[in-house]
Design a protein around this motif. Structure first.
Motif, PDB file in Angstrom:
ATOM      1  N   ARG A   1     -58.189 -19.623  13.288  1.00  0.00           N
ATOM      2  CA  ARG A   1     -58.184 -18.516  11.993  1.00  0.00           C
ATOM      3  C   ARG A   1     -57.780 -19.374  10.642  1.00  0.00           C
ATOM      4  NH1 ARG A   1     -61.703 -14.629  12.856  1.00  0.00           N
ATOM      5  NH2 ARG A   1     -60.698 -13.849  10.843  1.00  0.00           N
TER       6      ARG A   1
ATOM      7  N   ALA B   1     -54.040 -27.472   4.872  1.00  0.00           N
ATOM      8  CA  ALA B   1     -52.892 -26.482   5.322  1.00  0.00           C
ATOM      9  C   ALA B   1     -51.379 -27.370   5.399  1.00  0.00           C
ATOM     10  CB  ALA B   1     -53.400 -26.111   6.904  1.00  0.00           C
TER      11      ALA B   1
ATOM     12  N   ALA C   1     -57.350 -20.534   7.254  1.00  0.00           N
ATOM     13  CA  ALA C   1     -58.025 -20.016   6.391  1.00  0.00           C
ATOM     14  C   ALA C   1     -58.744 -21.090   5.521  1.00  0.00           C
ATOM     15  CB  ALA C   1     -57.135 -19.340   5.098  1.00  0.00           C
ATOM     16  N   TYR C   2     -58.041 -22.429   5.609  1.00  0.00           N
ATOM     17  CA  TYR C   2     -58.820 -23.483   4.939  1.00  0.00           C
ATOM     18  C   TYR C   2     -60.022 -24.103   5.640  1.00  0.00           C
ATOM     19  CZ  TYR C   2     -54.429 -23.834   2.694  1.00  0.00           C
ATOM     20  OH  TYR C   2     -53.101 -23.139   1.937  1.00  0.00           O
TER      21      TYR C   2
ATOM     22  N   PHE D   1     -54.072 -11.498  15.074  1.00  0.00           N
ATOM     23  CA  PHE D   1     -53.827 -12.666  16.023  1.00  0.00           C
ATOM     24  C   PHE D   1     -52.222 -12.516  15.916  1.00  0.00           C
ATOM     25  CE2 PHE D   1     -58.034 -13.460  14.676  1.00  0.00           C
ATOM     26  CZ  PHE D   1     -58.751 -13.598  15.560  1.00  0.00           C
TER      27      PHE D   1
ATOM     28  N   ARG E   1     -61.890 -21.863   7.625  1.00  0.00           N
ATOM     29  CA  ARG E   1     -62.725 -20.815   7.476  1.00  0.00           C
ATOM     30  C   ARG E   1     -63.388 -21.015   6.221  1.00  0.00           C
ATOM     31  NH1 ARG E   1     -63.442 -16.818  11.036  1.00  0.00           N
ATOM     32  NH2 ARG E   1     -63.785 -15.342   9.264  1.00  0.00           N
TER      33      ARG E   1
END
Ligand SMILES: Cc1cc2nc3c(=O)[nH]c(=O)nc-3n(C[C@H](O)[C@H](O)[C@H](O)COP(=O)(O)OP(=O)(O)OC[C@H]3O[C@@H](n4cnc5c(N)ncnc54)[C@H](O)[C@@H]3O)c2cc1C
Ligand code: SF4
Lengths: 331, 729
Positions: free
Chosen positions: A120, A143, A122-123, A242, A125
């Protein structure tokens, strides 16, 4: 979303053949809850999808075997989670499914697809403008100096610290499950623990499966350990989130004393993480609060904090300790 | 005045909602309609040097790609707070300037949504980037005192009363603390969606909004056409919460694409894009100094704020309009500053100022109670007032004490032990009980209403108001049912769509206090007109007896103290609301929240099993939807206090967790019992119906009640939201 071709396979062999012959852009499609999502955010761009939902028997599962439990890769999370025998005799497996995603997702999602869900981060995705070695190998890792609250404290590398987000695989690793797979060159069995890889220098390679290998089923050795077990999951809300930290724990007790223990961590590591040091430390001990806490510390030994995630080391240790006490009550 | 309580009546659109029969803008479909998608900037600030559209144009089904090169002729919308219509002053895709990451740089229209999205993904831009700043703490960030800014005064002057600094310095007990609130996004379920359609030179826009009239007049300005050539339709919006309170950036793009393609165009802005393409709750920082005497009488309050704005607009703040009025504190000094960052302009997200302000002040009041060893409810009661400390005017009504007393009784507050950490549940969890109050200005807007009664008994009513789910249709119906004796099923409400009456902004909790008095006045006028007709048991029978097919009346209503000239603003789509200060009095709604939290012993998850909230919103017109508003406000407070944060990575700008999986809104499993009650006393001055407002006050004070409960459970004062596991480990 890029255009893609879609075909529905009728047999296992045909599905494998189609994926193998289709070349690198061809993928298996089960419930689609991960794959379509990643296609929408541009993290995956398959050219061809081979739908395996119609394969005979792929969705069946049997929790009554004397030697092992068998789960077809196409079984839906919701069906398996609700299996009464699993709920009673293997709460760690049932809990890990119940506490994942949402009811709507579990109704669609398959057990095989679940194992292969992606991070997951975020970078990862988000795509552009973020650097990400998983999405674009060699581009860097946004990240590392970014918002890493949810990133791994165990098993990370210079190249990638993405957390493996799934729950089910963590419970399976704790129970020594194996995965039967088949590819164009035949079938093989992979220990669950060897399915996922640490990122190392190649974070884009996440599993030991070949692209055209299909997961057929998951097998879990039948064990007494199942009863005194739990999947304890700490998250930012009570559902549909999560793990910040989770622990799959199973025990065989003799009175107050631990005879056998299984401990695996979720949400904290780059892959489902078996904590063997913690297990060893528990065997032969009376399971006191102190012993449980010591096991938690052992499980997190060697954890590497980043900028915003160091709290999850302490949280992880406490989660393991609480999980052990919950499991003990079920012995 | 409505001197009897209104009965509980079902939400009039409930069945349609459950059956999926209510139509939202994105449900509109037309033969030959094109679908549009937006391509967005990947840099946080700079200029577009080059755009390569070849790949986008090559996607099968793509019909049109628009960039700033084509759209440079579109006019800017003007900023809502600067005499314009837009949520921000700049219109993306009209120049090569990039003001924030996520700003649209192109529109792609195609035969299918998928082709449009693929085309948008393939738009390639090269940028010249410039240094950017996106956080309150960014090095060398530009901070502007609101008092020295070009924002209109006295509206945005610093709020002061008495000699706060002197009084604070002399106070026996001094509390000082700093509080932080993160940026947050509304995330209504209905996405920003527009269907734009031209027919014979007339533009019809279907879009869920809180402000159809601003869309109409703003688009007219942007497109350079007469407002009369535009109709905006928004019969129901799927949640607004302030996000949909003005002209959005995407609307004119859809309209322009439809004009050029000569076919209807639908543009649904994706969830990730909404995080960058409409307003949000800005990050803010609050420094509080609270002084009291040894008996607990609060004497001085100083509230200094820094709040995020964009570089292109001053989104003004009014945090201190609320904090100055929570109690009868004689000396107050506010100072509000704006921090200029490279984001889209922030805006009004539910209880925009009041929720963060109450969080800061009410946590300090709790701290004061602990310093004094006084019960937090008793301390609050002892500092209540009937006079507004800023203007010296009386409150038109203030039943805050009643909210506190009733709430305490319902909650069982007297069983609370004062000592932090002194209450435990059977499972070892720490129990914390916290209280806080909230208030929100009782504003009112001007309105024009039309009421028509037909001889067959049907009633049609039109007034400026938008249904976002809050229940305005149900409330208006309740009044028409009571006054005209008509069945709910015979009422047609024409609201949310332009054309019949001006569709003024529905926000700031003035919807009920604006539409209900207008409905009452229209009923009065109609009933008076009927008196000239033969006497019969029902209004419709009177019409029939007189041989009249129908009777129509129109009323125009200014809020108390508004000049008639305000009608000009109303009819041109500009805000025409007033409050809380009216001639001779000041009006606020009030609320008291009582919260129980449980903190897990080891892993420290915070649960909220129980909340009791009692509100004073004047007369309750629609008990069922009002209760729902109050519960919803509490859920919002739980989200704001324990869950929601729009994450910002200063290196990249924009927002990181831009989807519903990672932006952690509360889910059902997070919500325990929420027990609500209303004082239901009509306000005797504000309007004949006795109505104040509810939607916003519902949320104010929930966050500090939670933080105070966490302190009661753990002894920890946590002053930055959201409060999460890591803060208690
Ligand atoms: C919002 C959200 C929240 C979620 N929360 C959680 C959570 O809390 N915990 C959790 O554990 N999970 C969570 N999930 C993940 C969810 O459980 C997975 O998406 C789901 O299990 C995937 O199964 P699927 O059948 O839909 O897989 P698909 O999307 O169909 O496939 C996923 C991947 O597996 C491959 N694949 C599928 N089946 C096979 C097979 N038999 N052999 C070889 N390859 C195969 C596909 O090619 C694809 O790469 C969440 C997902 C979402 C979208
Ligand atoms: S942690 Fe891994 S997935 Fe995330 S940005 Fe870094 S390389 Fe990419």
């Amino acid at each position: 979303m890029r255009p893609f071709a879609y075909a529905r396979a009728e047999t296992e062999a045909a599905a494998i053949r189609a994926v193998s012959a289709g070349g690198p852009g061809t993928r298996f499609l089960a419930g689609g809850t991960t794959l379509y999502d990643l296609m929408k955010v541009g993290a995956e761009a398959p050219e061809r999808l081979v739908d395996i939902n119609a394969l005979p028997g792929l969705a069946s599962f049997d929790t009554g075997g004397r030697r092992e439990l068998v789960f077809g890769a196409g079984a839906r999370m919701s069906d398996v989670a609700a299996d009464p025998r699993l709920v009673a005799e293997y709460p760690v497996l049932s809990d890990a499914l119940w506490k994942a995603a949402s009811q709507q997702l579990r109704n669609m999602a398959s057990l095989g697809g679940n194992l292969l869900q992606r991070t997951r981060c975020a970078y990862f995705r988000g795509g552009e403008p973020f650097t990400c070695n998983k999405r674009a190998p060699g581009s860097g890792c946004a990240a590392r100096d970014g918002i890493d609250r949810g990133h791994a404290v165990l098993g990370g590398s210079e190249a990638c610290i993405a957390t493996y987000p799934g729950d089910w695989a963590v419970a399976l690793v704790a129970l020594d499950a194996v995965v039967d797979v088949a590819g164009p060159n035949g079938a093989r069995t992979i220990p669950m623990e060897a399915l996922h890889r640490e990122p190392g220098a190649t974070p884009e390679v996440e599993t030991s499966l070949a692209r055209d290998e299909m997961i057929l089923r998951i097998r879990v050795p039948a064990t007494q350990l199942g009863r005194a077990s739990t999947y304890h999951k700490i998250r930012d809300r009570e559902s549909y989130a999560f793990a910040l930290a989770s622990a799959a724990v199973a025990l065989r007790m003799e009175g107050e004393v631990v005879r056998e223990a299984r401990v695996a961590l979720g949400g904290l590591a780059t892959r489902p993480w078996r904590a063997r040091d913690a297990e060893r430390g528990l065997v032969g001990q009376r399971l006191t609060a102190e012993a449980a806490r010591a096991a938690g510390d052992a499980a997190l030994r060697g954890a590497q904090p980043g900028h915003h995630n160091s709290f999850r080391i302490e949280l992880g240790a406490r989660t393991v300790a609480d999980a052990l006490m919950i499991a003990r009550q079920r012995a | 005045m409505s001197d009897t309580a209104y009965p509980d009546a079902p939400r009039i659109d409930a069945h349609d909602k459950v059956r999926g029969a209510l139509r939202y803008a994105a449900d509109e479909a037309r033969p030959g309609m094109s679908h549009a998608a937006l391509a967005t900037a990947t840099v946080a600030r700079g200029t577009v040097l080059r755009i390569d559209l070849a790949a986008a144009r090559a996607v099968p089904g793509v019909r049109l790609v628009l960039t700033h090169e084509e759209l440079a002729g579109l006019k800017q919308p003007g900023f809502l707070m600067g005499g314009g219509y837009g949520f921000q002053s700049i219109q993306p895709v009209t120049s090569s300037r990039i003001a924030y990451r996520g700003q649209p740089i192109a529109l792609v229209a195609a035969d299918s949504p998928e082709a449009a999205a693929e085309g948008a993904r393939l738009v390639r831009a090269e940028y010249a980037s410039e240094p950017h700043q996106v956080t309150l703490d960014a090095p060398e960030v530009d901070i502007v005192a609101q008092a020295d800014s070009p924002l209109p005064k006295p509206m945005f002057a610093d709020v002061t009363a008495g000699e706060a600094d002197t009084a604070y310095a002399a106070a026996a007990i001094r509390i000082t603390a700093e509080f932080r609130h993160p940026p947050q996004h509304q995330n209504p379920i209905e996405m920003l969606s527009t269907v734009a359609e031209w027919r014979d030179g007339h533009l019809t826009v279907h879009e869920g909004t809180q402000n159809a009239e601003a869309i109409r007049h703003g688009l007219a300005r942007q497109l350079g056409i007469e407002p009369a050539r535009i109709t905006v339709r928004s019969p129901s919006a799927g949640g607004g919460f302030g996000q949909k309170n003005s002209l959005q950036a995407h609307t004119v793009l859809a309209a322009e694409a439809a004009r050029r393609l000569e076919r209807p165009v639908k543009l649904v802005v994706s969830r990730a894009q909404i995080f960058h393409d409409s307003s949000f709750r800005p990050a803010s920082r609050h420094r509080i100094r609270l002084g009291a005497d040894a008996a607990g009488r609060m004497q001085a309050l100083i509230h200094e704020t820094d709040s995020q704005t964009s570089r292109h607009d001053f989104f003004p703040t009014q945090y201190t309009e609320l904090s100055a009025r929570l109690y009868g504190i004689a000396s107050f000094r506010g100072r509000e500053r704006l921090v200029r960052t490279d984001v889209q302009t922030p805006g009004y997200m539910r209880a925009p100022y009041e929720h963060p302000a109450a969080f800061a002040v009410e946590c300090c009041v709790d701290e004061l109670a602990y310093r004094l060893g006084q019960d937090p409810v008793a301390l609050r009661l002892a500092n209540d007032t009937t006079t507004d400390p800023i203007t010296g005017q009386p409150y038109s009504s203030r039943h805050l004490a009643e909210c506190l007393r009733r709430g305490a009784a319902r909650f069982g507050w007297d069983r609370r032990s004062m000592e932090p950490g002194s209450m435990r549940a059977g499972d070892g969890s720490l129990i914390g009980w916290g209280v806080a109050i909230g208030a929100y200005k009782a504003a009112t807007a001007a309105a024009i209403a039309k009421l028509r009664l037909s001889a067959d008994g049907a009633v049609t009513f039109s007034v400026g108001g938008h249904e976002m789910g809050q229940g305005i249709r149900t409330a208006i119906s309740a009044v028409l049912v009571r006054r005209l004796g008509v069945e709910p099923g015979r009422i047609t409400l024409e609201i949310g769509s332009t054309g019949t009456t001006p569709q003024h902004l529905t926000a700031g909790s003035w919807g009920t206090a604006t539409t209900i008095p207008a409905a009452e006045e229209a009923c009065d006028t109609l009933l008076r007109a009927l008196e000239a007709l033969p006497s019969r048991p029902s209004p419709a029978e009177r019409l029939r007896a007189a041989g009249r097919p129908h009777l129509e009346v129109e009323v125009s209503r200014c809020a108390p103290g508004q000049p008639d000239a305000v009608m000009g603003r109303l009819t041109s789509g500009l805000p025409a609301a007033i409050g809380p200060a009216y001639p001779g009095y000041v009006s606020f709604s009030h609320v008291a929240h009582f919260v129980e939290v449980r903190v897990e012993p080891a892993t420290r998850r915070i649960r909220v099993p129980r909340v009791v909230s009692v509100a004073d919103c004047g007369r309750v017109i629609s008990p069922r939807t009002a209760a729902s508003q109050l519960r919803g406000g509490v859920v919002w407070g739980i989200g704001a206090a324990l869950r929601e944060v729009s994450e910002v990575d200063p290196r990249y700008g924009g927002f990181l967790n831009a989807d519903l999986a990672e932006y952690v809104l509360p889910v059902h499993a997070d919500i325990g019992t929420i027990d609500v009650e209303f004082v239901d006393e009509p306000d005797p001055q504000l309007n004949g119906a006795g109505v104040k407002g509810l939607g916003e006050v519902a949320m104010v004070g929930v966050a500090p009640a939670i933080a105070n409960a966490v302190h009661h459970a753990t002894g920890r004062r946590l002053r930055e939201l959201p409060i999460r596991v890591e803060n208690l480990l």
